[in-house]
Enzyme design. Structure first.
Site, short mmCIF file in Angstrom:
data_model
loop_
_atom_site.label_atom_id
_atom_site.label_comp_id
_atom_site.label_asym_id
_atom_site.label_seq_id
_atom_site.Cartn_x
_atom_site.Cartn_y
_atom_site.Cartn_z
N ASN A 259 36.79 29.37 38.59
CA ASN A 259 37.36 29.49 38.15
C ASN A 259 37.24 28.42 37.43
O ASN A 259 38.06 27.69 35.95
CB ASN A 259 39.46 29.04 38.64
N CYS B 294 46.33 22.16 38.27
CA CYS B 294 46.78 21.17 38.95
C CYS B 294 46.57 19.61 38.67
O CYS B 294 46.74 19.42 38.64
CB CYS B 294 46.78 21.45 40.57
N1 PLP Z 1 42.61 31.53 43.32
C1 PLP Z 1 41.24 31.15 41.21
C2 PLP Z 1 40.58 31.72 41.97
C3 PLP Z 1 42.58 30.50 40.70
O1 PLP Z 1 41.61 30.54 39.92
C4 PLP Z 1 43.65 31.29 41.08
C5 PLP Z 1 44.38 30.02 40.18
O2 PLP Z 1 44.18 28.98 39.41
C6 PLP Z 1 44.78 30.87 42.46
C7 PLP Z 1 43.95 31.73 42.95
C8 PLP Z 1 45.58 30.82 42.30
O3 PLP Z 1 46.39 31.53 41.14
P1 PLP Z 1 48.30 31.36 41.84
O4 PLP Z 1 48.43 30.20 41.48
O5 PLP Z 1 48.72 32.83 40.65
O6 PLP Z 1 49.02 31.82 43.15
#
Ligand code: PLP
Length: 375
Positions: free
Chosen positions: A151, A327
């Site tokens: 991400n 975050c």
């Molecule tokens: N995993 C990945 C790769 C993410 O980018 C995110 C959110 O940024 C999440 C998990 C968590 O998603 P959520 O906060 O919608 O539960």
């Protein structure tokens, strides 16, 4: 003030068609899906139609899709239940996973006293698959948890290869596909992944809803206890409007996939060329040719004093970009992902994550460049 949203890896705007569909459900379909009367049965039917539609888009069966409140919950559910129910003794993961995976594993490591191995990261930010095979050669009962698209830097894992390696060593394979579901085609009959997760708000759907895919034949117990919803796998009254919205969002993402991918790819290439033209010394985190088409992570050749205020200054101009995962936006702590791949020196420089959607335009990129030049 002009507003330019380039933080689509954090979350995406909803598609208007998704909002329309959700409003219809909110207004008309308020029956509790667990009620046996017509109102309830109708809501239940909407949920099951949505499940089928999602399963069809991923080429799996509806029974393999469990709705959750978000991707974080889906990751927690899978990892926790795997350790408890499949008697996993070891997890192989990486230090560049999202905290929804990384922190979950770190806590469970202490609770269940399991072994955790971190697979090496190459300089490009990609996972070292040779090291993965080496780690898998020992015979503990193992869960491999590696994300598909990172991400922060957009590096992409070769899912077919990793799934095959895991099969070869009889390890379970969980992958966090939050950044790729809806943005690339999946065929779960072709790739032997055991578990994957998604969150609707990353593919132009609503927040507060996600799902877990659990391969047929693998039996996990729930972590949320209570009612019999989701065949007892996840208690709690279902969020019908969110489930319908998620299924619509996924359907449309796959319907428009090719044209939207083309638009976003061109936009990313344009951004790279503009950055190279205007900022001599700009660096790209991850190999830009191989990173996912909607994520660009850069190091700007700016002095240290400009670094701390960069997001704030862009925000003042109406531009939303990010320093890493959401975050951490605005925090001075370096991203745990960049900390794994950058030198001490580069870590001090301003890294920015620019993440695109099909709604973005070249004019918006020009506005970003113009404002970066003013910093
Ligand atoms: N995993 C990945 C790769 C993410 O980018 C995110 C959110 O940024 C999440 C998990 C968590 O998603 P959520 O906060 O919608 O539960």
């Amino acid at each position: 003030m002009k507003k330019v949203y380039l933080d689509n890896a954090s979350t995406t705007p909803l598609r208007p068609e998704v909002i329309e569909e959700m409003v219809q459900v909110l207004m008309n379909d308020y029956g509790n899906p667990s009620s046996t009367h017509a109102f309830g049965r109708h809501s239940k039917n909407l949920i099951e139609l949505s499940r089928k539609s999602i399963a069809k888009n991923l080429n799996c069966s509806g029974q393999e899709i469990i709705f959750t409140s978000c991707a974080t919950e889906a990751n927690n559910f899978i990892i926790q239940s795997c350790i408890r129910d499949l008697k996993i003794e070891r997890i192989i993961t990486s230090k560049i996973e999202h905290h929804a995976v990384l922190h979950t594993i770190q806590i469970l490591q202490k609770t269940y006293n399991i072994q955790v191995n971190y697979v090496n990261i190459l300089d490009s930010g990609e996972i070292d698959l040779v090291h993965l095979s080496h780690l898998l050669a020992s015979e503990n009962k193992t869960l491999v948890s590696l994300m598909h698209v990172n991400n922060e830097i957009g590096t992409v894992l070769n899912l077919s290869r990793v799934a095959k390696i895991c099969k070869q060593y009889q390890a379970y394979f969980h992958t966090d596909t939050v950044q790729s579901i809806g943005k690339i085609k999946f065929d779960l009959q072709e790739i032997p992944i055991d578990f994957l997760v998604a969150g609707a708000h990353k593919f132009y759907g609503p927040k507060g809803i996600g799902f877990a895919f659990i391969r047929k034949g693998i039996v996990l117990n729930p972590i949320l206890l209570g009612g019999e919803q989701e065949k007892g796998m996840r208690a709690g009254t279902e969020s019908v409007h969110n489930i319908v919205g998620m299924s619509k969002a996924l359907e449309l993402s796959y319907l428009y996939l090719e044209e939207e991918r083309k638009h976003i790819t061109e936009l990313k290439e344009y951004t790279i060329s503009q950055l190279e033209f205007h900022f001599s010394g700009v660096k790209f985190n991850g190999n830009t040719k191989d990173t996912f088409y909607n994520i660009l992570n850069i190091i700007l050749p700016f002095s240290e004093e400009k670094t701390s205020m960069i997001l704030f200054n862009l925000d003042m101009k109406g531009i939303a970009v990010s320093r890493g995962s959401a975050c951490q936006s605005g925090s001075i702590k370096p991203s745990h992902v960049l900390a794994e791949i950058l030198s001490e020196e580069d870590l001090k420089k301003p890294s920015l994550r620019i993440s695109f959607s099909h709604y973005n335009t070249k004019e918006e990129i020009d506005y970003l460049i113009e404002n970066l030049k003013l910093l």
